[in-house]
Design an enzyme around this catalytic site. Structure first.
Site, short mmCIF file in Angstrom:
data_model
loop_
_atom_site.label_atom_id
_atom_site.label_comp_id
_atom_site.label_asym_id
_atom_site.label_seq_id
_atom_site.Cartn_x
_atom_site.Cartn_y
_atom_site.Cartn_z
N HIS A 41 7.38 6.07 -38.13
CA HIS A 41 8.51 5.05 -37.39
C HIS A 41 8.75 3.88 -37.97
CE1 HIS A 41 7.28 7.74 -33.72
NE2 HIS A 41 7.76 8.65 -34.54
N SER A 101 12.11 11.37 -36.72
CA SER A 101 11.39 9.98 -35.84
C SER A 101 12.45 9.30 -37.02
CB SER A 101 9.91 9.92 -36.03
OG SER A 101 9.70 11.10 -34.63
#
Length: 294
Positions: A244, A198
Site C-alpha cells: 500500500h 491494492s
C-alpha cells in the site's frame, strides 16, 4: 501582477482575468489563469477559459486539444480502467477454477522453499521469478478483496484516465503496482506470500490527491478517504501494508511529474519521472536479491 497570474485580493483569492471584480479559486487547466463561473467552460477534467477554447478551435487539427497532462482527448475516458478491471476479474475467476496452485505460482513471494516441487527447490523473485511483481497485482482469492479493489479502481480510475490520457494512466497504474511489490520484497519476510491490486489502487489514491491539489479542488474528500484506507491498512491483520505504502508514494511522485511538467518539455519530464521511479525499483530489487541469495 500580470494578467497571466491574476491579481491577488486581501482575502488571498485571485480575481478572474476577464472580470476583475470577481474573486475565484478556479484556474484554467490549460493556461492556469484564474476564471470565474461565467468564464468556466467544462473540459474532460476541470475547466478551461474562453481564450484557450477559442485558440484550440482555431488551431484545428494541427494543434488538437490535450488533457491536463498532455494526453489525447478521447470519447471513452474509461477504456483502460475497464480493461484493467476485466483482467482482474478474469484472473479471479481463473483462481477459483485452478485453486491455490495458481496463487502460489503467481503471487508476490520473495524467496521460499516449495516442498511440493521436491528436493530443495526455491521459488520467488530472488530465484529469478521477476514476473511475480506484476502478476501478483492482478491476483485475488476472496470476493471481498477483489470487490473492494475494483470498486476503488472504478471510483478513481476514470478521472485520472481523463486527466492524464490512456498511455500515461496505464504507466501510472503499472509502475504503482511494481512499486508496491518492490516495498513488499524489500521489507516483508521473504517467505510471505501476498497478492492483490491494492498497491496499484493506492497509487491511484496518491495520484488523485496530487491532481486535486493541482486543480485547486477541495482536498477533504480524498483526504478522508485516504485516511480511512490507511487506518484499515495498519489496523487489520493480514494486510501487506508495504504494498500500500509503496504504491501510494510511487503514484504521487509519478502524478506530480505528469501534471506539473512544463508544457514546453512536458513529455521528456514525464518520461524521466517514470524512468527515475523504475530505476529506484530496479536498484532496490537488486540489492534485496543480493541480501537473500548473494
Amino acid at each position: 501582477m500580470t494578467e497571466q497570474q491574476g491579481q491577488q485580493q486581501p482575502s488571498g483569492l485571485a480575481v478572474c482575468y476577464r472580470h476583475q471584480d470577481r474573486e475565484t479559486g478556479i484556474r484554467c487547466t490549460r493556461c492556469e489563469r484564474p476564471i470565474c463561473p461565467d468564464c468556466m467552460i467544462s473540459a474532460s477534467v476541470g475547466y478551461q477559459c474562453p481564450g484557450c477554447v477559442r485558440g484550440a478551435s482555431a488551431a484545428g487539427r494541427g494543434s488538437a486539444p490535450r488533457t491536463l497532462a498532455g494526453g489525447s482527448l478521447v470519447a471513452d475516458t474509461r477504456l483502460v480502467t475497464k480493461i484493467i478491471l476485466a483482467l482482474n476479474v478474469a484472473v479471479f475467476i481463473a483462481v477459483l477454477s485452478a485453486g491455490d496452485r495458481l496463487v502460489t505460482d503467481l503471487g508476490m513471494l520473495g524467496h521460499a522453499w516449495d516442498p511440493s516441487r521436491g528436493g530443495w527447490d526455491f521459488i520467488g523473485v530472488a530465484d529469478g521469478e521477476w514476473y511475480r511483481m506484476l502478476t501478483s497485482a492482478f491476483l485475488h482469492q476472496e470476493i471481498w478483496h477483489v470487490g473492494f479493489n475494483m470498486l476503488g479502481l472504478w471510483f478513481l480510475g476514470p478521472q485520472l484516465e481523463a486527466a492524464l490520457g490512456r498511455l500515461r494512466f496505464t504507466a501510472l497504474y503499472l509502475i504503482s503496482a511494481l512499486a508496491g511489490s518492490t516495498l513488499s520484497y524489500v521489507l516483508a519476510a521473504p517467505n510471505q506470500l501476498s497478492l492483490g491490486a491494492s498497491g496499484a489502487i493506492f497509487g491511484l489514491f496518491g495520484a488523485t490527491a496530487v491532481l486535486m491539489r493541482r486543480m485547486n479542488y477541495d482536498m477533504r474528500p480524498i483526504g478522508i478517504l485516504l485516511a480511512i484506507n490507511l487506518l484499515i491498512t495498519f489496523t487489520w491483520s493480514g494486510i501487506a501494508w508495504q504494498a500500500h505504502i509503496g504504491g501510494l508514494v510511487a503514484g504521487a511522485v509519478i502524478a506530480y511529474g505528469m501534471v506539473h511538467a512544463p508544457r514546453a518539455r512536458r513529455t521528456p519530464v514525464q518520461v524521466l519521472t517514470c524512468v527515475a521511479v523504475l530505476a529506484v525499483i530496479v536498484i532496490a530489487c537488486v540489492v534485496r536479491t543480493q541480501q537473500l541469495v548473494g
